[in-house]
Scaffold this motif. Structure first.
Motif, short mmCIF file in Angstrom:
data_model
loop_
_atom_site.label_atom_id
_atom_site.label_comp_id
_atom_site.label_asym_id
_atom_site.label_seq_id
_atom_site.Cartn_x
_atom_site.Cartn_y
_atom_site.Cartn_z
N ALA A 208 -35.60 -3.64 -14.12
CA ALA A 208 -34.36 -3.96 -13.43
C ALA A 208 -33.28 -2.94 -13.75
N VAL A 209 -32.47 -2.61 -12.74
CA VAL A 209 -31.30 -1.77 -12.96
C VAL A 209 -30.12 -2.67 -13.32
N PRO A 210 -29.10 -2.12 -13.98
CA PRO A 210 -27.93 -2.95 -14.27
C PRO A 210 -27.21 -3.34 -12.99
N VAL A 211 -26.57 -4.49 -13.06
CA VAL A 211 -25.79 -5.00 -11.93
C VAL A 211 -24.34 -5.13 -12.38
N LEU A 212 -23.44 -4.51 -11.65
CA LEU A 212 -22.02 -4.57 -11.98
C LEU A 212 -21.30 -5.56 -11.08
N THR A 213 -20.41 -6.33 -11.67
CA THR A 213 -19.50 -7.17 -10.92
C THR A 213 -18.10 -6.89 -11.47
N ALA A 214 -17.08 -7.53 -10.90
CA ALA A 214 -15.72 -7.30 -11.39
C ALA A 214 -14.80 -8.42 -10.93
N ARG A 215 -13.75 -8.64 -11.74
CA ARG A 215 -12.68 -9.56 -11.38
C ARG A 215 -11.40 -8.75 -11.20
N THR A 216 -10.56 -9.21 -10.28
CA THR A 216 -9.28 -8.55 -10.08
C THR A 216 -8.14 -9.50 -10.41
N GLY A 217 -7.00 -8.95 -10.72
CA GLY A 217 -5.82 -9.75 -11.03
C GLY A 217 -4.57 -8.92 -10.85
N GLY A 218 -3.46 -9.45 -11.35
CA GLY A 218 -2.20 -8.74 -11.25
C GLY A 218 -1.25 -9.39 -10.28
N THR A 219 -0.34 -8.60 -9.75
CA THR A 219 0.73 -9.07 -8.88
C THR A 219 0.18 -9.47 -7.51
N THR A 220 0.69 -10.60 -7.03
CA THR A 220 0.29 -11.02 -5.68
C THR A 220 1.41 -10.86 -4.67
N ASP A 221 2.67 -10.91 -5.12
CA ASP A 221 3.81 -10.77 -4.22
C ASP A 221 4.80 -9.78 -4.83
N VAL A 222 5.30 -8.88 -4.01
CA VAL A 222 6.26 -7.89 -4.49
C VAL A 222 7.31 -7.68 -3.41
N ALA A 223 8.56 -7.47 -3.85
CA ALA A 223 9.65 -7.24 -2.92
C ALA A 223 9.56 -5.84 -2.34
N ARG B 260 -7.92 -6.59 -3.96
CA ARG B 260 -6.77 -7.38 -4.40
C ARG B 260 -5.71 -7.28 -3.31
N ASP B 261 -5.31 -8.43 -2.77
CA ASP B 261 -4.29 -8.45 -1.74
C ASP B 261 -2.92 -8.65 -2.38
N VAL B 262 -2.00 -7.81 -2.01
CA VAL B 262 -0.62 -7.89 -2.49
C VAL B 262 0.29 -8.06 -1.27
N THR B 263 1.04 -9.13 -1.25
CA THR B 263 1.95 -9.37 -0.14
C THR B 263 3.28 -8.68 -0.41
N VAL B 264 3.62 -7.76 0.47
CA VAL B 264 4.87 -7.01 0.34
C VAL B 264 5.93 -7.70 1.19
N ALA B 265 7.05 -8.07 0.57
CA ALA B 265 8.09 -8.80 1.28
C ALA B 265 8.80 -7.90 2.28
N PRO B 266 9.16 -8.43 3.44
CA PRO B 266 9.93 -7.64 4.41
C PRO B 266 11.37 -7.48 3.95
N GLN B 267 12.08 -6.56 4.56
CA GLN B 267 13.48 -6.30 4.21
C GLN B 267 14.39 -7.33 4.87
N PRO B 268 15.44 -7.78 4.13
CA PRO B 268 16.45 -8.61 4.78
C PRO B 268 17.28 -7.78 5.75
N THR B 269 17.85 -8.43 6.73
CA THR B 269 18.60 -7.71 7.75
C THR B 269 19.93 -8.39 8.03
N THR B 270 20.84 -7.65 8.64
CA THR B 270 22.11 -8.19 9.12
C THR B 270 22.26 -7.86 10.59
#
Length: 748
Positions: free
Chosen positions: A354-369, A473-483
């Motif tokens: 058998a060959v090695p099998v790689l897996t992975a977990r992701t983490g970190g920021t999910t929402d950013v301004a 890893r999905d990171v939601t980027v916040a939209p800009q506020p407007t006037t």
């Protein structure tokens, strides 16, 4: 986003070509069954592929490369339904479950080819079994099972095949200006016509075509116009093709290809009596009407600094000269002669455990301004479903546009990182890592400079002896506020009103200009007035002004991919049309008390395109109203003016369209009446003198005759009474003169 493991093996075996694809560039995995050769000592193998090609689809693990054939790539599934990555054949189809992978039809100058997205690590060797079918044509040209080198960290299927005819889609044809299969390593040809053994490439050592028809010919490494040299030519004891097709079993030729890069001999899985020496390949085949035959040969060794396969040095193990990873697939070609070429029942496994099998977990920021920062983390794991990982483990993390990584801030025990643009590559040095071992967590900081969206950060986790897998890893980027700023607008009734709104980002860092739509509505009623698209942050739209008055206007910005919705208010003032009233009496001459005076108004006529004014006009003197007219009447009579000078104005009331106005003042002069008494003065005629004289008439009418008391005369009647008085005076004077003459005559 919740963390999740990205494993691709559900047991100790894997199948890459059954269609269960893990997200990513090279992270493909499929479920298969344990395959074991005879004998209890055979180690558990890793199954890369278990694909019959007989069903309705072959999954998504295949690529159809470009070909130099005018007809394109003719590969299809005879039992296919059009799903999956291999198309269904349009003719000569079979029922699903009874089909095959058809590479060519009986047409001339065809090439059919499929390449597996799977990249096979060479450390544990390869054992591939499949069944071929060549039939129903004039005996040309043949088919190839190929192996090609690839980037071990970013595997890819060769983008194009070799030439048609005897090149079988593998070799080059320099005389025709056609290159061979990209980064080719080994081509096992079932060559019915014999052209695959010919000197197509001009490679030194190539065997001539003579006597090579109906043979198994193996060609070596090549790229472009270089290489593809013939390694061996083995005539078949029986036939590699059937002249006609009744049942596929009647023309089936089973083949097994074993690649042994290890230092020990390996046993073929389907032909356990065949032992493959270290550093060699074996081709086991059984032609029609004959027994099993075996072809052996040395595996090509490649110099990392320069090789005919055009392989990058980083793709080659410097200790062995073998590529770290190989992709595989099938090609077939026809020329002037023809045959149908088909394949079924592919099973590909390791040959040495058998060959090695790689897996992975992701983490970190999910929402950013917007313009904010965050981190993404990756924790690779050597899965318990595979073998021991002894090689370096690499992560290649790609950040999307607008998300900029900071390689200087990357951290994690044992990780060394470098960056190229938005791609960060990190590596852990080689070490013995038993199945089930977690590697240290890698943390990569980033900043957001682009538009709002769900930004997907992808990481390929790989090593040279394990399949690459991709985690995201999905990171939601916040939209800009407007006037929203709305201009105040003033127009007159019936004119076009242009509403204008300016939309701007209220971000202080990297603001961008909003795009999209602005809707203008009546704030009080919510009724839509108009809509407009933003241009350079400004939206304008035009409407016919409503009735006079003041309207609060709300401008609603509907937002875009990077800007939130917002509202602003302004005022629309609709003014009445201005008027200029003029007025006058019927005469500028003085009038006598009691005489009627007619007053006229003007300046309220119809304007072009405008409605007729309505309302009233009041003639006023001071605070008093002399008379009032209702439009369209334009005059009225006044008889109540007292003696004296009167300053009069006309005041227009206005209506829904027209504004009220006041005329300039004008004068009307009224004088008292002249009074004539009923008994005149008592003075008599002068007494007669010695000489008769004729008295001169009085210079004033009043001296000649007095008007009756209590009679008043005004205006033009005074002239009449003056004449009458003069006439009376003359009669009296004449009468007196006559009497004087008669008296004198009587005395005389």
């Amino acid at each position: 986003m919740a963390q999740r493991p990205q494993g691709r093996a559900v047991a100790r075996v894997r199948s890459i070509l059954t269609g269960l694809v893990v997200t990513g560039l090279a992270g493909l995995a499929f479920v298969g069954a344990d395959v074991s050769a005879a004998g209890a000592a055979v180690p558990t193998q890793t199954t890369f592929a278990d694909q019959t090609f007989r069903g309705a689809d072959a999954g998504d693990g295949w690529v159809l490369p470009a070909t130099p054939a005018a007809s394109g790539n003719s590969a299809c599934l005879t039992g296919g339904d059009g799903s999956g990555s291999v198309p269904a054949c349009t003719s000569g189809s079979d029922e699903p479950g009874s089909g095959a992978l058809r590479l060519t039809t009986q047409g001339q100058a065809q090439i059919g080819a499929v390449g597996a997205k799977q990249a096979v690590p060479t450390d544990k060797g390869l054992d591939a079994t499949f069944t071929t079918y060549q039939y129903d044509g004039s005996g040309a040209d043949g088919m190839v099972f190929y192996l090609a080198a690839t980037d071990p960290y970013d595997p890819a299927v060769p983008a194009k095949t070799g030439y048609t005819g005897g090149a079988l889609g593998y070799a080059a044809y320099p005389a025709g200006g056609v290159q061979g299969l990209q980064h080719a390593y080994l081509g096992v040809g079932l060559d019915t016509y014999g052209g695959f053994a010919g000197n197509y490439t001009g490679c030194v050592g190539d065997q001539s075509r003579g006597g090579a028809n109906n043979s198994v010919t193996v060609r070596g490494a090549g790229d472009g116009f270089s290489g593809y040299c013939v390694q061996s030519v083995t005539p078949a004891d029986g036939s590699l093709r059937g002249s006609a097709f009744g049942d596929r079993s009647e023309v089936a030729v089973p083949v097994e290809v074993v690649v042994n890069p290890t230092a020990s001999a390996l046993t073929a899985r389907r032909a356990p009596t065949v032992s493959v020496p270290a550093g060699q390949y074996a081709v086991v085949f059984t032609s029609l009407g004959a027994g099993q035959q075996v072809v052996f040969g040395d595996l090509p060794k490649l110099d990392p600094t320069s090789n005919v396969a055009g392989i990058d040095p980083s793709w080659i193990d410097p200790a062995t000269g073998y590529p770290y990873k190989l992709t595989y697939g099938f090609t077939a070609g026809t020329g002037g002669a023809t045959d149908v070429h088909e394949v079924t029942d592919l099973v590909a496994t390791t040959a040495a455990g058998a060959v090695p099998v790689l897996t992975a977990r992701t983490g970190g920021t999910t929402d950013v301004a917007h313009a904010g920062s965050g981190t993404v983390t990756v924790t690779p794991t050597v899965s318990a479903d595979g073998g021991t990982e002894t090689r370096a483990v690499r992560t290649t993390t790609t950040f999307p546009n607008g998300v900029t990584p900071s390689v200087d801030g990357a951290s994690g025990d044992g990780w060394t990182c470098s960056a190229s643009g938005r791609v960060v590559t990190c590596e852990q040095a080689a070490a013995d890592r038993a199945p089930g071992t977690d590697l240290p967590t890698l943390t990569i900081p980033f900043t957001v400079t682009g538009t709002a969206r769900t930004a997907t950060v992808s990481t390929v986790v790989s090593s040279v002896d394990a399949e690459a897998i991709t985690v995201t890893r999905d990171v939601t980027v916040a939209p800009q506020p407007t006037t929203v700023a709305v201009d105040d607008t003033t127009v007159s009734v019936g004119e076009d009103a242009t509403l204008r709104a300016t939309v701007a980002s209220s971000e202080t860092t990297d603001p961008s200009v909003p795009t999209g739509t602005v809707r203008f509505t009546d704030t009080a009623t919510g009724a839509e007035l108009c809509t407009a698209e933003l241009t350079d942050g400004t939206a304008t739209c035009t409407l016919v002004a409503p009735e006079a008055g003041q309207t609060s206007v709300t401008a609603t910005y509907l937002g875009d991919a990077d800007h939130v919705t917002a509202e602003g208010t302004g005022t629309l003032v609709v003014s009445k049309l201005l008027t200029a009233v003029t007025a006058s009496p019927d005469s500028t001459e003085p009038v006598t008390v009691g005489d009627p005076v007619t007053l006229f108004v003007d300046g309220l006529g119809d304007e072009d395109g405008q409605p007729t004014p309505t309302g009233t006009v009041a003639f006023r003197e001071g605070d008093g109203v002399l008379c009032t007219v209702t439009l369209p009447d334009a005059s009225c009579d006044v008889t109540t003016l007292a003696a004296g000078r009167h300053r009069i104005v006309a005041v227009y009331s206005g209506d829904a369209v027209y504004a009220g106005s006041t005329s300039d003042a004008f004068d009307v002069t009224v004088q008292d009446a002249v009074v004539v008494p009923t008994s005149g003065p008592t003075s008599a005629a002068p007494a007669p003198t010695s000489a008769p004289t004729t008295p001169a008439p009085s210079s004033t009418p009043a001296a000649a005759a007095a008007a009756p008391a209590g009679l008043a005369f005004t205006g033009s009647t005074i002239a009449l009474w003056t004449g009458i008085a003069l006439a009376v005076a003359l009669l009296v004077a004449g009468f007196v003169l006559l009497m004087v003459r008669r008296t004198r005559a009587a005395r005389g």
